[in-house]
Every structure is written in structure tokens, then in C-alpha cells.
Write a protein that holds these residues in place. Structure first.
Motif, PDB file in Angstrom:
ATOM      1  N   PHE A   1      -5.163   7.140  -4.256  1.00 16.60           N
ATOM      2  CA  PHE A   1      -5.979   6.075  -3.659  1.00 16.60           C
ATOM      3  C   PHE A   1      -6.281   6.369  -2.189  1.00 16.60           C
TER       4      PHE A   1
ATOM      5  N   LEU B   1      -9.065   8.791  -2.026  1.00 13.92           N
ATOM      6  CA  LEU B   1     -10.287   8.045  -2.355  1.00 13.92           C
ATOM      7  C   LEU B   1     -10.770   7.243  -1.144  1.00 13.92           C
ATOM      8  N   SER B   2      -9.831   6.585  -0.475  1.00 11.83           N
ATOM      9  CA  SER B   2     -10.188   5.761   0.690  1.00 11.83           C
ATOM     10  C   SER B   2     -10.803   6.614   1.794  1.00 11.83           C
TER      11      SER B   2
ATOM     12  N   THR C   1     -10.544  10.319  -9.272  1.00 12.86           N
ATOM     13  CA  THR C   1      -9.339   9.530  -8.980  1.00 12.86           C
ATOM     14  C   THR C   1      -9.159   8.424 -10.021  1.00 12.86           C
TER      15      THR C   1
ATOM     16  N   THR D   1      -5.883   8.201 -12.237  1.00 13.39           N
ATOM     17  CA  THR D   1      -5.029   7.007 -12.244  1.00 13.39           C
ATOM     18  C   THR D   1      -4.862   6.485 -13.664  1.00 13.39           C
TER      19      THR D   1
ATOM     20  N   THR E   1       0.315   0.363 -10.075  1.00 12.97           N
ATOM     21  CA  THR E   1      -0.939   0.648  -9.371  1.00 12.97           C
ATOM     22  C   THR E   1      -1.085  -0.226  -8.128  1.00 12.97           C
TER      23      THR E   1
ATOM     24  N   GLY F   1      -1.542   1.027  -4.516  1.00 12.27           N
ATOM     25  CA  GLY F   1      -2.677   0.564  -3.703  1.00 12.27           C
ATOM     26  C   GLY F   1      -2.213   0.078  -2.338  1.00 12.27           C
TER      27      GLY F   1
ATOM     28  N   ALA G   1      -1.337   3.014  -0.242  1.00 11.19           N
ATOM     29  CA  ALA G   1      -2.567   3.644   0.253  1.00 11.19           C
ATOM     30  C   ALA G   1      -3.134   2.832   1.413  1.00 11.19           C
TER      31      ALA G   1
ATOM     32  N   ILE H   1      -9.612  -0.960  -2.411  1.00 13.88           N
ATOM     33  CA  ILE H   1      -8.555  -0.168  -3.046  1.00 13.88           C
ATOM     34  C   ILE H   1      -7.611  -1.076  -3.838  1.00 13.88           C
TER      35      ILE H   1
ATOM     36  N   SER I   1      -7.150  -0.845  -7.692  1.00 14.94           N
ATOM     37  CA  SER I   1      -5.832  -0.513  -8.246  1.00 14.94           C
ATOM     38  C   SER I   1      -5.456  -1.510  -9.345  1.00 14.94           C
TER      39      SER I   1
END
Lengths: 295, 224
Positions: A37, A40-41, A180, A184, A228, A232, A235, A273, A277
Motif C-alpha cells: 500500500f 501504491l501511495s 498492488t 493484496t 488489510t 493500510g 502504510a 488507502i 484496504s
């Protein structure tokens, strides 16, 4: 629904027990998900910042026209009028030497004392022309054809490059979001399957007692969601510290880059996010449950 | 309550576990299914619980046909019966009370009622004081009683106990038999499988089904 609510405590306790049974593996999974994550962010942030920079630059798109030295005021006035008449020019304004100096002082802020090294004002007067960025080529052609022009400074190359970067970042971003997302889902569904395997005796007993699939599966769904969501949150924490550090470093190094507001950026990316998540946790758990059902 | 007509059970490997089983069990019956190991007792019980399906013939338990295609019926049936498995099938890491409560959790009862009924069931089997003990910390006999409490807590129409006297000495085995049969009433049947026929010598009350090589060899009714 009534049955679900009265069993909520049981579901949460079961989810906690399932988590504890494979504790270490679950902790590592949380870290993996958190890092996925985070990557991804960062990609989304990069895309956002570039997009914002280009938008700001586009709004501020201007060209600076330097005319020949010692040009009379009347000719300067005529030149400005001619420029204003060119299609695509939104505004033309004379920036004299003092104004140029003052602007540079503003830009340099604490470093402005460097200007004191000059005996006299080193800046030239120029005409600041705000333009419609999409017509920049035609405008430049027209201006070049005018008399008394010494030099034209435009930011077209930079804007073009930024636009290309945005296109690439958008494509890469979409690919990374897809990658991602799939990663996940795979991680979560694998964890759920593992959890089901570890608890197969218990599941079998529940089936023999007549428990519905939803009753058996819900603690696993909660476990997936928990993994998740914690990933998240992890992250989110990493994003916050990275941005805080990044803004302090980049903000001073690149004074000319109009970065978006950090608080807004962190809040928006963080919320995205966390929502993502949650969604991926539920979908991944469903995949895990449905793939394990046959077994 | 249970009706079998010409029921056969053949396992995937070709083993013929039951052959031409015909029987009828009524409400309030106490039924002992006896026979040596491997005779087909457990297979018969598995059919009653919907764990196995008849290969041939017709079987109805609580008016629900036991056929593979009727998965919802099987689930419904399992909620109406109280099974006591040979290996107990209690869930480790949970207390005695939590295990008993599991028997009621998905029967649309309020949490308070589930807890009250479960405590009562544990008290009935003499384990009220052990309700907060983890099942792995209980003795063999206590574990078996928790399994019985889980089966009876839902006030089932049929209590099915598979070899409950398995490894017990005579006194404990008799106590377990007494405990199980004590839950019989006019609406509840109790079915017990056992290979320990010597335990039944003094017990005249109930119906006796002797299974041998998958065939019901003798069916008799004792008198009180």
C-alpha cells in the motif's frame, strides 16, 4: 441479522483466535500489505504532485519578452499593444527593473541577500505575457515577427516534459494500482485459505452441528479485513512520515515547484488507502473462502 | 422419526458398509445399536446425521429425506439433532462453556439465553464448576460430558451418541449410558452405538439393533 448481532462478540473472538494461531505469518502479511500500500501511495502521490504542478504552470503560463536595450517608452508601449492584439494573449504587462528585482527578492526570500553583492540592479525590464498554453506555438511565431524583440523566454519545454511525465506516471500508476490490488487479493486469499486449513477440524465440527456457511466464514472475513486495515494504517503512517520528511527536503530545495498542500495530500491519499484496504480485504477474504469451499 | 427402507451404503472404495437396512425409530425411543467393530454401526449413525448418503434405498430422518441433492435439508437436520461424536470434536482453546454455547449460536437465540441454557446443560452433566476451564485441561470423562452437554443443550429431537462407552471402565460407562438416556423424553429419542454388549445385559429398557457385516441381524425391544 439479529443472530449476527448477538454473535458479534463470538465472531470477533474467533477472528482473534484465528489470527493468533498463525501469528507470525499474519504479522509478516501485515507488513507486506503495508509496504504494498505504501508503494501504491507513493505512485499516486507522484502522479498527483506532477499533475498539480503542471496545472499550476499551465494557469501561470507566460512568456517573458525582452526588448532591445534603451528602447524608447513609446516604442515599448507600441510593442505591448501589438502583443496584446495577438490571438491567445490574455494579458501583457511591463515589468520594469525595480519590479524584477523585487520579485527575485521574494523568490529568494532568506537568500535574497545574495542580490546585495551586485553594485547595481542586474535585472532587465521585460514584458510579461500571459497566454493560452495551447496556442503557445502560434503566439511565439507572431511575437518573433515583431520588431524590437531581443529575446523571448518561454517555459514550453518544461511544460511539455511535465505533461509527458504525467502521461507516463498515469500509465505506470494504473499498472501499479492493478498490480498492488492483485497482490493484496492473492496475499489475503492465501492467508484465509491457510487459516481455513489450520482450522479445518473446527470448521468440520461446525458443519456437523449444522452451522451455515456465513456463520463459519465470517470470522475469516473479519481476519482478512483486519489484516488489510492494519496494513493500510501502517502504510498511512509511513506516508505521513515520508511526506513530512520529503516536504521539508524538497520544499527548500525546489522553491519554484508549487507543491500541493501536504495536509490535504496526506489526508486524501491516506483515506483512499484505508478505503481501498477495506475493500481489498473483503474481496480477498471472499476469494479465499470461496476457493476453500470446495475443499 | 427415522425410517429406513432397503437402505444400502457403499463407500467410494467399494466397501459395502450397509445392506438392505429396514428400520423405524419412534419418538421417545431409546435405541442401542450394537455389533462388533467394523460391523456398520457408525455408518448407520453417519447416515442418520447426513454425513453419508444412502447409495440405494430410502431414508428419512425427522421427515427429511437424506439425499445428497438436498443440502439445505441436511443442514436443517443437523440443527435438530444432538450428536455426541466418538472423538468428541470439541474445539480446543475454548472453554467448556464456549464449546457448549457453540451448539446454540446459529439457532437464532439471544446471547443471554444461549449462555443460560449452556450453563444449565453443563450443570446437568455435573460440570457447572468447570465451565471456564479450557477443554484441553479437562479429563477424558469430563471432556465427554462437555460433548454430551453440547449435544443436549439444543434440546434435540434425537440424541445420537457414537461409542460413548469406548474406552471407559464399566462404572463410568454405565454412568455415561445413564446420563445419555436421562435426556430421553416423550419427544426425544436417544440412539447409542456400542460394541460393549456386556454393558447392556442389565439394561432391559429400550430397543436393541444388532448389526453384523452391514446387515441388521437382530432387532428386539426390551421391556421395562
Amino acid at each position: 441479522m439479529k443472530n449476527f448481532i448477538s454473535n458479534l462478540g463470538y465472531f470477533l473472538k474467533e477472528a482473534r483466535t484465528i489470527f493468533r494461531i498463525d501469528f507470525l505469518s499474519n504479522v509478516f502479511s501485515i507488513f507486506s500489505i503495508g509496504l504494498v500500500f505504501f508503494i501504491l501511495s507513493m505512485v499516486i502521490s507522484g502522479w498527483w504532485i506532477s499533475k498539480e504542478v503542471v496545472e499550476v504552470l499551465q494557469k501561470e503560463a507566460e512568456i517573458n519578452i525582452y526588448f532591445e536595450e534603451n528602447l524608447e517608452d513609446l516604442r515599448i508601449y507600441n510593442l505591448m499593444e501589438n502583443i496584446k492584439n495577438i490571438k491567445g494573449v490574455r494579458e501583457a504587462k511591463l515589468v520594469d527593473r525595480e519590479e524584477s528585482y523585487r520579485r527575485m527578492e521574494e523568490i529568494l526570500d532568506k537568500e535574497a541577500r545574495i542580490l546585495e553583492l551586485f553594485d547595481e540592479n542586474p535585472f532587465q525590464p521585460f514584458i510579461e505575457v500571459k497566454i493560452d498554453i495551447e496556442q503557445v506555438d502560434e503566439i511565439l511565431e507572431d511575437i518573433k515577427s515583431l520588431e524590437d524583440i531581443d529575446y523571448i523566454r518561454d517555459n514550453k519545454d518544461i511544460i511539455d516534459k511535465l505533461q509527458k511525465i504525467i502521461t507516463v506516471l498515469t500509465i505506470v500508476g494504473l499498472l501499479i494500482i492493478t498490480a498492488t490490488g492483485i497482490s493484496t487479493l492473492v496475499v489475503i486469499s492465501h492467508i484465509i485459505r491457510q487459516g481455513i486449513y489450520n482450522n479445518r477440524d473446527q470448521i468440520n465440527t461446525l458443519k456437523l452441528l449444522g452451522a451455515p456457511d456465513s456463520f463459519i466464514g465470517f470470522p475469516f472475513l473479519l481476519e482478512g479485513l483486519f489484516l488489510t486495515l492494519v496494513g493500510g494504517i501502517l502504510a498511512f503512517g509511513l506516508i505521513f512520515f515520508t511526506f513530512k520528511l520529503g516536504y521539508e527536503q524538497i520544499g527548500t530545495a525546489l522553491l519554484f515547484v508549487p507543491l500541493p498542500n501536504m495536509e490535504v495530500l496526506v489526508k486524501t491519499i491516506g483515506s483512499f488507502i484505508l478505503i481501498l484496504s477495506g475493500i481489498l480485504g473483503i474481496i480477498g477474504s471472499f476469494f479465499g473462502l470461496s476457493s476453500a469451499k470446495g475443499n | 422419526m427415522i425410517e429406513a427402507k432397503g437402505v444400502y451404503l457403499v463407500y467410494g472404495n467399494g466397501t459395502e458398509a450397509l445392506k438392505d437396512v429396514n428400520l423405524k425409530i419412534e419418538k421417545g425411543d431409546i435405541v442401542y445399536i450394537t455389533g462388533p467393530s467394523g460391523s456398520g454401526k457408525t455408518s448407520l449413525l453417519k447416515l442418520f446425521m447426513g454425513i453419508e448418503y444412502p447409495t440405494k434405498g430410502e431414508l428419512k430422518v425427522l421427515d427429511l429425506p437424506i439425499i445428497k441433492e438436498e443440502e439445505n435439508n441436511i443442514r436443517k437436520l443437523r440443527r435438530l439433532i444432538g450428536p455426541v461424536f466418538q472423538e468428541f470434536k470439541l474445539i480446543k482453546g475454548r472453554t467448556a462453556l464456549e464449546n457448549v454455547m457453540l451448539g446454540l449460536r446459529f439457532l437464532n437465540l439471544p446471547h443471554r439465553k444461549i449462555k443460560e441454557e449452556s450453563i444449565m446443560a453443563l450443570e446437568k452433566v455435573g460440570l457447572g464448576h468447570k465451565r471456564d476451564s479450557l477443554v484441553e485441561h479437562l479429563s477424558f470423562g469430563e471432556t465427554q460430558r462437555v460433548a454430551i452437554a453440547r449435544a443436549v443443550v439444543r434440546k434435540p429431537a434425537i440424541i445420537l451418541a457414537d461409542e460413548p462407552t469406548g474406552n471407559l471402565d464399566i462404572d463410568n460407562a454405565l454412568n455415561i449410558m445413564k446420563l445419555l438416556t436421562s435426556f430421553r423424553d416423550e419427544d426425544t429419542a436417544v440412539i447409542i452405538t456400542t460394541h460393549a454388549t456386556h454393558l447392556l445385559e442389565d439394561r432391559v429398557e429400550g430397543k436393541f439393533i444388532k448389526v453384523n457385516n452391514g446387515v441388521i441381524a437382530v432387532e428386539s425391544r426390551g421391556e421395562a
